[in-house]
Motif scaffolding. Structure first.
Motif, PDB file in Angstrom:
ATOM      1  N   LYS A 143       0.814  -1.216   0.000  1.00 16.87           N
ATOM      2  CA  LYS A 143       0.000   0.000   0.000  1.00 16.87           C
ATOM      3  C   LYS A 143       0.847   1.264   0.000  1.00 16.87           C
ATOM      4  O   LYS A 143       0.534   2.253  -0.682  1.00 16.87           O
ATOM      5  CB  LYS A 143      -0.927  -0.011   1.220  1.00 16.87           C
ATOM      6  CG  LYS A 143      -1.852   1.192   1.302  1.00 16.87           C
ATOM      7  CD  LYS A 143      -2.771   1.080   2.512  1.00 16.87           C
ATOM      8  CE  LYS A 143      -3.689   2.303   2.601  1.00 16.87           C
ATOM      9  NZ  LYS A 143      -4.582   2.223   3.789  1.00 16.87           N
ATOM     10  N   SER A 144       1.934   1.272   0.771  1.00 15.19           N
ATOM     11  CA  SER A 144       2.759   2.486   0.874  1.00 15.19           C
ATOM     12  C   SER A 144       3.899   2.530  -0.135  1.00 15.19           C
ATOM     13  O   SER A 144       4.464   3.595  -0.388  1.00 15.19           O
ATOM     14  CB  SER A 144       3.337   2.598   2.292  1.00 15.19           C
ATOM     15  OG  SER A 144       4.202   1.505   2.553  1.00 15.19           O
ATOM     16  N   THR A 145       4.244   1.372  -0.714  1.00 15.20           N
ATOM     17  CA  THR A 145       5.437   1.320  -1.575  1.00 15.20           C
ATOM     18  C   THR A 145       5.137   1.268  -3.074  1.00 15.20           C
ATOM     19  O   THR A 145       6.017   1.572  -3.881  1.00 15.20           O
ATOM     20  CB  THR A 145       6.308   0.105  -1.210  1.00 15.20           C
ATOM     21  OG1 THR A 145       5.505  -1.079  -1.275  1.00 15.20           O
ATOM     22  CG2 THR A 145       6.893   0.256   0.187  1.00 15.20           C
ATOM     23  N   TRP A 146       3.913   0.886  -3.460  1.00 14.80           N
ATOM     24  CA  TRP A 146       3.638   0.758  -4.892  1.00 14.80           C
ATOM     25  C   TRP A 146       3.834   2.075  -5.663  1.00 14.80           C
ATOM     26  O   TRP A 146       4.269   2.028  -6.830  1.00 14.80           O
ATOM     27  CB  TRP A 146       2.231   0.179  -5.148  1.00 14.80           C
ATOM     28  CG  TRP A 146       1.095   1.160  -4.935  1.00 14.80           C
ATOM     29  CD1 TRP A 146       0.326   1.286  -3.825  1.00 14.80           C
ATOM     30  CD2 TRP A 146       0.615   2.123  -5.870  1.00 14.80           C
ATOM     31  NE1 TRP A 146      -0.598   2.284  -3.976  1.00 14.80           N
ATOM     32  CE2 TRP A 146      -0.444   2.813  -5.243  1.00 14.80           C
ATOM     33  CE3 TRP A 146       0.966   2.490  -7.156  1.00 14.80           C
ATOM     34  CZ2 TRP A 146      -1.151   3.839  -5.854  1.00 14.80           C
ATOM     35  CZ3 TRP A 146       0.253   3.519  -7.788  1.00 14.80           C
ATOM     36  CH2 TRP A 146      -0.792   4.183  -7.138  1.00 14.80           C
ATOM     37  N   GLU A 188       8.763   5.088   7.238  1.00 10.49           N
ATOM     38  CA  GLU A 188       7.752   5.802   6.460  1.00 10.49           C
ATOM     39  C   GLU A 188       8.281   6.052   5.059  1.00 10.49           C
ATOM     40  O   GLU A 188       9.326   6.680   4.876  1.00 10.49           O
ATOM     41  CB  GLU A 188       7.388   7.128   7.136  1.00 10.49           C
ATOM     42  CG  GLU A 188       6.713   6.956   8.491  1.00 10.49           C
ATOM     43  CD  GLU A 188       6.277   8.291   9.073  1.00 10.49           C
ATOM     44  OE1 GLU A 188       6.358   9.309   8.342  1.00 10.49           O
ATOM     45  OE2 GLU A 188       5.861   8.304  10.236  1.00 10.49           O
ATOM     46  N   VAL A 189       7.556   5.574   4.067  1.00  7.67           N
ATOM     47  CA  VAL A 189       7.967   5.708   2.672  1.00  7.67           C
ATOM     48  C   VAL A 189       7.470   7.050   2.136  1.00  7.67           C
ATOM     49  O   VAL A 189       6.302   7.403   2.312  1.00  7.67           O
ATOM     50  CB  VAL A 189       7.391   4.557   1.829  1.00  7.67           C
ATOM     51  CG1 VAL A 189       7.773   4.716   0.358  1.00  7.67           C
ATOM     52  CG2 VAL A 189       7.883   3.223   2.372  1.00  7.67           C
ATOM     53  N   ALA A 191       6.209  10.066  -0.469  1.00 11.45           N
ATOM     54  CA  ALA A 191       5.251  10.072  -1.570  1.00 11.45           C
ATOM     55  C   ALA A 191       5.992  10.117  -2.909  1.00 11.45           C
ATOM     56  O   ALA A 191       7.168  10.495  -2.982  1.00 11.45           O
ATOM     57  CB  ALA A 191       4.320  11.275  -1.452  1.00 11.45           C
ATOM     58  N   GLU A 276      10.510  -0.870   5.339  1.00  8.21           N
ATOM     59  CA  GLU A 276       9.608  -0.707   6.486  1.00  8.21           C
ATOM     60  C   GLU A 276       9.951  -1.669   7.621  1.00  8.21           C
ATOM     61  O   GLU A 276       9.104  -2.388   8.131  1.00  8.21           O
ATOM     62  CB  GLU A 276       8.150  -0.906   6.045  1.00  8.21           C
ATOM     63  CG  GLU A 276       7.674   0.155   5.062  1.00  8.21           C
ATOM     64  CD  GLU A 276       6.235  -0.062   4.646  1.00  8.21           C
ATOM     65  OE1 GLU A 276       5.865  -1.237   4.408  1.00  8.21           O
ATOM     66  OE2 GLU A 276       5.484   0.918   4.565  1.00  8.21           O
TER      67      GLU A 276
END
Length: 404
Positions: A143-146, A188-189, A191, A276
């Motif tokens: 969810k956060s890395t795509w 935290e990746v 944006a 993460e």
């Protein structure tokens, strides 16, 4: 064991000590192109190269990692040859030691400026299915890395707008650096917009560094009349058996072997990022366009918990035995090594080198420990796993050897 203060002037001894204890961040030339694990300081490499070689000499690094010693050697007018079993290391070192023209660097910067304006998350996807099926996008499609993964895919698809492979490799290295910033050991990746902004910042920084490096190499070539065959070589191979490699045979005998082998009993991830927390990904190989099918122990001479580190010392013996065969009486071997338990691992390491054909040389003028050696601590170094040994993994020793 021999002592050899006669090889050092007061000035060179001061330079080595200052470099070993320096807390300056890795910077200058192309050194910041990628944060390779366990890399040593350019100041240290420079001090050792200036002390033990002259322009035109060959500097060899058989565990070249991020290519620090090669960059410094070429900038100082020496021949630079490096080897590593890690294809990622070879890719990074080749980019860092490439002498680009001002036109090429301007072209890369222009390409990057246009790229960041074009790629958006609502662009049609350009999935790298072949790489994904082989597992190279593991743990970067969540969810956060795509968004980072898609941004990289879109950028890689635009590489063919750069006319030469060496320019494309530079761009890949910039993407590699940015992706490492975004994904490796971060909770935290960022944006996608932040990624694009950081990518352009890195491209600008890297082109400046590459131009400073290119100027230094060209000045050195003119100053010392270094002409003829190419003076930098990066090979994907083991140090063991290097004496039979025809590519190595075409170069003169190394005056200096400057290297940092895998550390006995110390866990270092040379081939993965941790996303993460502790989820590993082989994504750097996808970005660099090179394959990797090996586990961590392949890059570290065996698992750190193997009994008595038997496999580690067997592989070290094979490597240093080969180095002894390409060295001569003028060659000096300088290493930076860390140990999880130096009380028994260091004597064993020295014994292996002795059996391989090397004798330790100590410089009392450099010693800062009762064992007559030069030790250093690296501030803020953090390994990927807690060590079980009696000494912090951030403490290293500088070892000097010559042929027995």
């Amino acid at each position: 064991m021999a002592t050899a203060d006669t090889y050092l002037t007061d000035s060179s001894a001061d330079s080595i000590r200052a470099a070993v204890h320096s807390r300056e961040p890795v910077a200058g030339y192309t050194h910041s192109f990628y944060r390779y694990p366990a890399r040593f300081s350019p100041l240290f490499a420079r001090a050792i190269i200036e002390t033990f070689t002259i322009p035109g000499d060959l500097v060899l690094d058989v565990f070249m990692g991020g290519g620090t010693s090669l960059v410094e050697a070429r900038a100082l007018g020496r021949i630079a040859v490096g080897t590593d079993i890690n294809r990622l290391s070879v890719f990074i070192s080749k980019v860092k030691t490439t002498v680009f023209s001002k036109y090429e660097l301007a072209n890369i910067l222009q390409w990057a400026e246009a790229l960041v304006k074009q790629i958006k998350l609502n662009n049609p996807p350009l999935r790298a299915f072949d790489w994904a099926e082989k597992g190279y996008q593991r743990n970067i499609s969540g969810k956060s890395t795509w968004p980072i993964r898609k941004t990289i895919e879109l950028a890689l698809a635009q590489l063919d707008k750069l006319p030469e492979k060496r320019q494309q490799s530079f761009a890949r290295c910039a993407l590699l650096k940015t992706a490492q910033w975004a994904l490796d050991c971060r909770q935290e990746v960022p944006a996608a917009k932040q990624f694009r902004h950081q990518f352009l910042n890195y491209i600008e920084e890297m082109t400046r560094g590459a131009w400073e490096y290119a100027k230094a190499v060209r000045v050195g070539n003119r100053l010392y009349n270094l002409v003829g065959p190419r003076r930098t070589l990066c090979l994907n191979r083991s140090a063991a058996g290097i004496e039979a490699d025809e590519r190595i045979k075409s170069f003169p005998t190394p005056r200096l072997i400057l290297t940092s082998p895998p550390y006995p009993g110390v866990h270092v991830l040379y081939h993965r990022w941790q996303v993460e927390g502790r989820r590993e990904t082989p994504a750097p190989f996808w970005i660099a366009n090179c394959l990797d099918g090996s586990g961590a122990s392949f890059y570290t001479f065996g698992h750190r918990e193997q009994k008595d580190l038997k496999g580690y010392y067997e592989k070290a013996f094979a490597a240093f035995s080969s180095l002894a065969k390409i060295a001569d009486e003028r060659t000096i071997l300088v290493q930076l090594v860390g140990f999880s338990e130096p009380s028994w691992q260091l004597p064993k390491f020295l014994s292996v080198l002795e059996m391989a054909g090397f004798t330790e040389v100590q410089f009392p003028v450099l010693a800062n420990s009762s064992d007559g050696r030069l030790w250093r601590c690296i501030p803020n170094r953090k390994w990927y796993a807690d060590q079980k040994g009696a000494i912090a993994a951030s403490k290293e020793v500088v070892l000097f050897h010559r042929l027995s």
